[in-house]
Design a protein around this motif. Structure first.
Motif, PDB file in Angstrom:
ATOM      1  N   ASP A  78       9.962   4.832 -15.961  1.00 20.00           N
ATOM      2  CA  ASP A  78       9.331   3.552 -16.274  1.00 20.00           C
ATOM      3  C   ASP A  78       9.160   3.348 -17.773  1.00 20.00           C
ATOM      4  OD1 ASP A  78       6.583   1.981 -16.784  1.00 20.00           O
ATOM      5  OD2 ASP A  78       7.461   1.228 -14.912  1.00 20.00           O
ATOM      6  N   ALA A  83       0.705   5.359 -16.741  1.00 20.76           N
ATOM      7  CA  ALA A  83       1.113   4.320 -15.799  1.00 20.76           C
ATOM      8  C   ALA A  83      -0.071   3.740 -15.048  1.00 20.76           C
ATOM      9  CB  ALA A  83       2.126   4.886 -14.809  1.00 20.76           C
ATOM     10  N   SER A  87       2.123   1.234 -10.104  1.00 22.39           N
ATOM     11  CA  SER A  87       3.397   1.857 -10.496  1.00 22.39           C
ATOM     12  C   SER A  87       3.484   3.291  -9.976  1.00 22.39           C
ATOM     13  CB  SER A  87       3.546   1.850 -12.019  1.00 22.39           C
ATOM     14  OG  SER A  87       3.635   0.529 -12.514  1.00 22.39           O
ATOM     15  N   ARG A  90       4.157   3.180  -6.247  1.00 20.03           N
ATOM     16  CA  ARG A  90       5.580   2.895  -5.991  1.00 20.03           C
ATOM     17  C   ARG A  90       6.438   4.126  -6.262  1.00 20.03           C
ATOM     18  NH1 ARG A  90       4.219  -2.051  -8.356  1.00 20.03           N
ATOM     19  NH2 ARG A  90       5.028  -1.357 -10.386  1.00 20.03           N
ATOM     20  N   TYR A  91       6.093   4.876  -7.284  1.00 18.75           N
ATOM     21  CA  TYR A  91       6.838   6.100  -7.611  1.00 18.75           C
ATOM     22  C   TYR A  91       6.769   7.097  -6.456  1.00 18.75           C
ATOM     23  CZ  TYR A  91       7.721  10.511 -10.205  1.00 18.75           C
ATOM     24  OH  TYR A  91       8.185  11.734 -10.631  1.00 18.75           O
TER      25      TYR A  91
END
Length: 502
Positions: A78, A83, A87, A90-91
């Motif tokens: 990213d 982060a 995010s 989602r990772y």
């Protein structure tokens, strides 16, 4: 939840409790290092991500750099060093999807008990599922449910709280539709959550006050890693990620050791940076000079100095005082000042617990965490074929989890090769023990009486040192005289510290 009849027993070689960052990482290691082992992940919530699915408060983000907080096996691409929560979620989800791990996750299964039987060398777990109580059986369990209670955060007893006419929201239970635009907000606390909330809410609130009883070390850090960005331009992605990871591990270890050996020097440097951020007129001595040394508690990080920017802009302010009581209008301080508020957020910390609060027993004997000793920071004395995911306090959580998963896979392979059915850590009769964590944070100190102990020497000492752990966990002997490998039916190891010392 209504309970129907129990269904058939479902069996796996390994059961992982929790589908957060740790649980998905454990599944990846199992698939790649022990592909012949069956497994399932039992997740209490409706989605994966753990902490990053639970916490939804404004500005939620990591307080560790993503080059070490990310998995060793899957580069973080990213670009942001710190982060945001969505995010990271989602990772985790993308990692599970790409590896096919999501097919092994059973959502809505809250594990309530886990019972070990040495005669069969099996764990039996009960879980409250969507259709009633379920029974699962496994050779090995991995407790990846974190170290704090998901159902509630820590809330001090505030006198007069019921008199307050505004709204009180604990950040661990943040309603996503909360509208605080134009409101007067008081955030109680000075830890990472408070330092995250203040700049995020200051963008639209009328004003945000961080009310702290005592200061915390806060350091501004860039949101981009210039060296990482450069390496990505000239090297393949995985190589650039690996080198950045090594660099950041080294820098974190260096800064931690510097803080422990020369705390006065580090403290002076941190305060100098804050004065440069806020200017000579700001009372840094009062609001940013903690009573403890650097790294006696975790550092709070402000990406791009956002916390200090909020203070300089006048959108936020900081008050260092103690609460006397709540009033209908807000909070009255010991100094007599009353802070008026529409919304109060007690960012007052977590409640720690071991194993997600599961009722654990070993050969019929109830498990008491405080009577056990940690083995290599990943297993507990007298508890067979069970590992827990417990990361570092002075570095990224995931660094230790990756090592723990590697060691578990080594153990499983070793047992298959030697014909052993289970492994159990057994401490010597005479062993000096210490508190599990050498940390002065309030949430740690409150929890210590109920946590496992650690030994004064390896392998019972829980090192907060990645390089040392990497060498011993990854390459150290499995049959070290402390971890005993046994056949089903062998006499159970003592389940408690008291029994071990007899």
């Amino acid at each position: 939840m209504a309970h129907g009849g129990e269904g058939p027993v479902q069996e796996r070689d390994v059961l992982i409790v929790g589908a957060g960052l740790s649980g998905v990482g454990a599944a990846w290691h199992l698939q790649h290092r022990c592909p012949d082992r069956s497994y399932a992940i039992l997740e209490a919530r409706a989605g994966m991500g753990g902490t990053w699915d639970l916490f939804r408060y404004p500005g939620i983000r990591s307080d560790s750099d993503m080059y070490t907080f990310g998995y060793a096996f899957r580069p973080w691409t990213d670009g942001k060093v710190f982060a945001d929560g969505p995010s990271i979620r989602r990772y985790v989800e993308d990692t599970a999807s790409e590896a096919g791990i999501n097919r092994h996750i059973r959502f809505g299964r809250r594990v309530t008990s886990a019972s070990w039987d040495s005669a069969t060398a099996r764990w039996t777990l009960t879980a409250d599922g969507p259709d009633g109580r379920e029974t699962w059986r496994a050779r090995f369990i991995m407790l990846c449910s974190g170290y704090y209670r998901y159902d509630r955060g820590y809330m001090p007893e505030f006198e007069g709280l019921e008199d307050f006419k505004g709204r009180v929201i604990h950040p661990q239970h943040w309603p996503e539709d909360t509208d605080y635009a134009g409101r007067r907000v008081v955030v109680i606390g000075s830890g990472a959550t408070a330092v995250t909330l203040v700049p995020a809410m200051a963008e639209s609130a009328a004003h945000v006050i961080m009310l702290q009883r005592s200061p915390t070390y806060i350091a501004a850090r860039p949101q981009r890693d210039a060296i990482a960005d450069f390496l990505r331009k000239i090297l393949p992605g995985r190589m650039a990620y690996g080198l950045t990871r090594i660099k950041n591990i080294g820098l974190a270890m260096f800064f931690f050791q510097l803080s422990r050996r020369w705390p006065g020097f580090v403290k002076k440097g941190v305060l100098k940076q804050i004065r440069a951020e806020l200017g000579a007129d700001f009372d840094v001595e009062r609001h940013f000079t903690p009573r403890y040394d650097p790294w006696d508690q975790r550092f709070c990080l402000a990406p791009e100095g956002d916390f200090f920017q909020a203070l300089k802009s006048g959108q936020a302010s900081i008050v260092t005082d103690q609460i006397d009581r709540f009033t209908p209008e807000g909070v009255r301080l010991k100094s007599g000042e009353v802070i008026e508020a529409d919304l109060v957020i007690p960012a007052t910390g977590l409640e720690m617990q071991v194993g997600g609060g599961i009722d654990i027993s070993v050969d019929g004997a109830p498990f008491t965490a405080s009577e056990t000793i940690t083995y290599r920071g990943m297993m507990l004395s007298g508890v067979p074929n069970a590992a827990m995911a417990f990361g570092y306090t002075n570095a990224s959580w995931t660094l230790k989890i990756d090592l723990t998963c590697e060691r578990v896979c080594r153990m499983l392979t070793h047992m298959a090769r030697t014909g052993a059915d289970y492994a159990v850590p057994v401490p010597p009769g005479e062993i000096e023990t210490l508190p599990l964590l050498d940390f002065s944070s309030g949430y740690v100190q409150r929890a210590l009486p109920g946590l496992p102990r650690q030994g004064a020497r390896t392998p019972w000492k829980t090192h907060q040192n990645y390089v040392l752990d990497m060498l011993t966990i990854r390459f150290g002997r499995l049959e070290d005289g402390h971890l005993q490998f046994r056949k089903a039916g062998a006499e159970a190891a003592p389940a408690s510290l008291a029994a071990a010392a007899e």
